[in-house]
Each structure stands twice: as C-alpha cells, then as structure tokens.
Design an enzyme around this catalytic site. Structure first.
Site, mmCIF file in Angstrom:
data_model
loop_
_atom_site.group_PDB
_atom_site.id
_atom_site.type_symbol
_atom_site.label_atom_id
_atom_site.label_comp_id
_atom_site.label_asym_id
_atom_site.label_seq_id
_atom_site.Cartn_x
_atom_site.Cartn_y
_atom_site.Cartn_z
ATOM 1 N N ASP A 1 0.884 -1.173 0.000
ATOM 2 C CA ASP A 1 0.000 0.000 0.000
ATOM 3 C C ASP A 1 0.915 1.213 0.000
ATOM 4 O OD1 ASP A 1 -1.578 2.171 0.729
ATOM 5 O OD2 ASP A 1 -2.816 0.999 2.109
ATOM 6 N N TYR B 1 0.448 -0.023 14.796
ATOM 7 C CA TYR B 1 -0.518 -0.150 13.712
ATOM 8 C C TYR B 1 -0.114 0.687 12.515
ATOM 9 C CZ TYR B 1 -4.743 -0.248 11.002
ATOM 10 O OH TYR B 1 -5.628 -0.424 9.972
ATOM 11 N N LYS C 1 -3.499 -2.889 7.818
ATOM 12 C CA LYS C 1 -3.521 -4.349 7.870
ATOM 13 C C LYS C 1 -2.570 -4.924 6.844
ATOM 14 C CE LYS C 1 -5.931 -6.291 11.007
ATOM 15 N NZ LYS C 1 -5.173 -6.965 12.044
HETATM 16 P P1 13P Z 1 -5.318 -0.665 4.792
HETATM 17 O O1 13P Z 1 -4.486 -1.706 5.518
HETATM 18 O O2 13P Z 1 -6.016 -1.283 3.627
HETATM 19 O O3 13P Z 1 -4.467 0.500 4.445
HETATM 20 O O4 13P Z 1 -6.485 -0.216 5.753
HETATM 21 C C1 13P Z 1 -6.184 0.551 6.852
HETATM 22 C C2 13P Z 1 -7.362 1.042 7.614
HETATM 23 O O5 13P Z 1 -7.153 1.549 8.697
HETATM 24 C C3 13P Z 1 -8.730 0.894 7.104
HETATM 25 O O6 13P Z 1 -9.689 1.501 7.946
HETATM 26 MG MG MG Z 2 -5.198 -2.242 2.006
HETATM 27 MG MG MG Z 3 -4.243 1.990 3.160
HETATM 28 MG MG MG Z 4 -2.674 -2.615 4.484
#
Ligand code: 13P
Ligand code: MG
Ligand code: MG
Ligand code: MG
Ligand code: 13P
Length: 381
Positions: A11, A228, A231
């Site tokens: 990402d 964090y 994800k």
């Molecule tokens: P991503 O891992 O897809 O960037 O999502 C992060 C997030 O906090 C979605 O609410």
């Molecule tokens: Mg993502």
């Molecule tokens: Mg993202």
């Molecule tokens: Mg991600």
C-alpha cells in the site's frame, strides 16, 4: 527449466482515504516493471490493485527471493510512492517502512508470495488478492481447497489428489513453522490454523511428490513495525487442475463469506466478500473486507489472461450474504466480537486510550482474585 511467479504488494497511498489505488501510481509501477522486462529480469508482469493495495504479478527464471526481482518491486513501489506524494494521496508510502533496501523486500513493509515450478503443458494458476484483512484470512479457504472433500471432489475421486496435501503453518509470533499432513493430521492442523492471527498457512504441497500447490504472503506489518500501520492485506497463489484441485474447487470456499480480522482501522471482524476486479475497493466502514481472484495460464513464463473469476452471478449470493453479515456485525458497534480482542488491539491506537485510564482505577481489596495468578504476559515462545 523452472518458472517463478512472484506476487509482491504494498500500500503506497490511495485515493479518498484507504479506498483505491490511483491509476497514475499503477502507471509509475508498470513503467519500472517494463524496464525490468526489457532488461530480461522479468519475463512478464501484470500490475493491478486490490482496494488500496498495489499488486505486482511477475514471472521470471530467477527463483524465489531473487534480489533483482525484489529490487525491481521495491523500485516500482518507490516510484509509485513518489507519484502518490505528488498527488497528496492518503497514507502515501504507507507500507514502505524503511529507505534502506538490502536485497529482499521481506521485513521492509511490502509482502511477497512466490513459487517456483516446472511448468506443466497447461499451467492454470489463481491469484487471490485481499484488502482490509490479514494473511490468516486464507487459512479457512486453503484448508477447504486442499483438505475438505466436501469442497474438493478430486480428493475423493481423482487418484492424483487422493493421497492428500501437506500444509506448512507459520507461527507469526514465534517465527517458527511446522508441516502437517492431511488427511492424517487434519485435527492437529485445525487446532493450529483455527487461530488465524497467529498460525498462518504459508505453503501447501502435494504429498505424493512434494510439488508446490499454494503459497501465501504471511508478513504481518504490525509485528514488523511494532505499531498499527494498516492491515497486512494478503495475497495467495494457487495452482489448479491436473493433479491439483480444479479451478472451480479452488474458488468454491469463497462462496461462504467467512469472518476475518481487518475492516475499519484493522480492528474489526467482518465477512470476506468475493468481488470482481472493478469492485475490489472498500467503502462501507472501510470494507467489508474483499478478495479478488485472477486466473492466468502460464506459458513459457508468459502470463496469459487474466480471467476475473469472481465477476460472475454465481457469487452474487455470497456477496448478498456478506452484506447481511456486515449489517449484523456493524450493529455491535464498539463491542467484541465485532471489534477484535485485546491481543490483536495491542498494535492499534487503543492502548494509548487505555493508558490514560490507568491511574483512574482504584484498588478493590475485597474482591481481589485469589488462586492461580492471572497470566499477564501475552506471548510465549
Ligand atoms: P489498509 O491496511 O487497507 O491501508 O487499511 C487501513 C485502515 O485503517 C482501514 O480503515
Ligand atoms: Mg489495504
Ligand atoms: Mg491503506
Ligand atoms: Mg494494508
Ligand atoms: P468440460 O466438459 O466443460 O471440459 O468440464 C470438465 C470438468 O472436469 C469440469 O470440472
């Protein structure tokens, strides 16, 4: 002569929050891969996205963990992130945790699923790419594809599959792995992979000849970064047909939108919705979590395709069920089991909130717990 498929993703920033990869960043990445192809590093490539995750599907002759291929992917992400910054995209450079590349993307933020094999005369592969979830999300479908005869008829009726498959399970906390044979050790396997936040199916092999059947990108970004950072939206490569499950058997488990960890702020359980490529982008509560499946034939390293396999009314009912489940889960608001449990929340922003409450608590002597000491340590090895 072997062919290697490397699917490496990151990402690097997205349009309108965590919604979707911007086409200009995909173009920047594709340019780097085109150069690598002209130099002979890659045989072929396909650049795509699953939600806000930029996905590089590459074929080459250099085997898994090849420094030149990883460097190519890293440079593609860097170039794409540059564009993301210029455009002011959200969380530009999100998954690029460091500036120092040292031969391999592992541990640097992007994740990689790679497999090397001798091509069969016809080599169908399915590449699954998910957004708003974690690598363990593939545990249930991979179990069902390679070990459940109610999913894969071939386990019963095809002599080439009848011996079963071996599962390599990676403990993402301890950094160890174990290999388990199915059907013999099926119950032991399930005892592990039923905890998908810790025990992740990393590879599947055909038992009769050790031929690679599936591989999953298992990096857990939060564990790498210690906090964090989104994800670890995973990818998986699965080989199909002629000694492996049929493509339809590989897709079958996704007709059940099982609950996975991820969704809003990576902190909620929600249904994994199988979608077409054009719908592989998250909206409601930054979700629900989605998975797209692209089918290719590999010929002399060339990627023939893709076929957008969930772009089919046959999966409409799974999508509708996912929406019903999404409604149901959302009504729990901030309560578990919609919100993840405390172990998983460790890597989110929740501890900062709890920290503030720490000195508000008053000692309550009368009701202190006697008996066995409550285990305060979260992890053991
Ligand atoms: P991503 O891992 O897809 O960037 O999502 C992060 C997030 O906090 C979605 O609410
Ligand atoms: Mg993502
Ligand atoms: Mg993202
Ligand atoms: Mg991600
Ligand atoms: P076809 O007859 O359409 O080739 O299908 C063969 C098959 O085995 C489907 O699972």
């Amino acid at each position: 002569q072997t062919t290697t498929i490397s699917v490496i993703k990151a990402d690097i920033g997205s349009l309108a929050g965590h919604h979707v990869v911007h086409p200009d960043t995909m173009a920047a990445a594709a340019k780097v891969l085109a150069e690598a192809k002209s130099k002979g590093i890659l045989i072929d490539y396909y650049v795509t996205n699953a939600g806000d995750d930029l996905e590089l599907i590459m074929t080459h002759r250099k085997g898994v963990d090849a420094p030149e291929v990883h460097e190519t992917a890293w440079n593609a992400f860097k170039e794409a992130a540059k564009v993301a910054k210029e455009l002011g995209l959200y969380a530009a450079g999100q998954d690029l945790l460091t500036d120092a590349f040292s031969g391999n993307v592992r541990g640097l933020g992007p994740s990689a699923a790679e497999m090397e094999f001798v091509e069969r005369p016809a080599e169908p592969v399915v590449i699954f790419m998910a957004d708003k979830t974690e690598p363990g999300a593939f545990n249930l479908p991979l179990f069902r594809i390679f070990a459940d005869p109610f999913t894969t008829a071939g386990l019963v009726i095809d002599p080439k599959l009848h011996d079963g498959f071996k599962f390599e399970v990676y403990d993402v906390i301890a950094g160890k792995y174990v290999v388990m044979n199915c059907p013999e050790e099926m119950y032991d396997l399930l005892a592990l992979i039923g905890t998908p936040g810790r025990f992740v199916v990393r590879r599947v092999y055909r038992k009769s000849d050790n031929e690679i059947a599936a591989v999953v990108a298992v990096e857990r970004l939060n564990l790498i970064a210690g906090q964090y950072v989104g994800k670890d939206d995973p990818v998986a490569i699965v080989r199909a047909q002629s000694g492996f499950p049929a493509v339809g058997e590989v897709l079958e488990p996704f007709a059940f939108p099982h609950l996975v960890a991820g969704w809003m702020r990576g902190s909620h359980f929600g249904p994994l919705m199988p979608v077409s490529q054009r719908n592989a982008r998250c909206t409601r509560f930054d979700g629900p979590p989605r998975v797209v499946a692209l089918g290719f034939q590999i010929k002399n390293g060339r990627l023939i395709g893709p076929a957008d396999l969930f772009d089919d009314p046959a999966f409409d009912e799974a999508r509708r069920t996912a929406q019903v489940i999404a409604d149901y889960m959302r009504r729990h608001g901030p309560f578990m089991p919609h919100r993840l449990g405390p172990e998983e929340m460790e890597y989110t922003t929740l501890p900062a909130v709890l920290q503030k409450l720490q000195n508000r608590f008053v000692e309550s002597k009368l009701y202190q717990v006697k008996g066995p000491k409550v285990k305060t340590e979260l992890l053991h090895d």
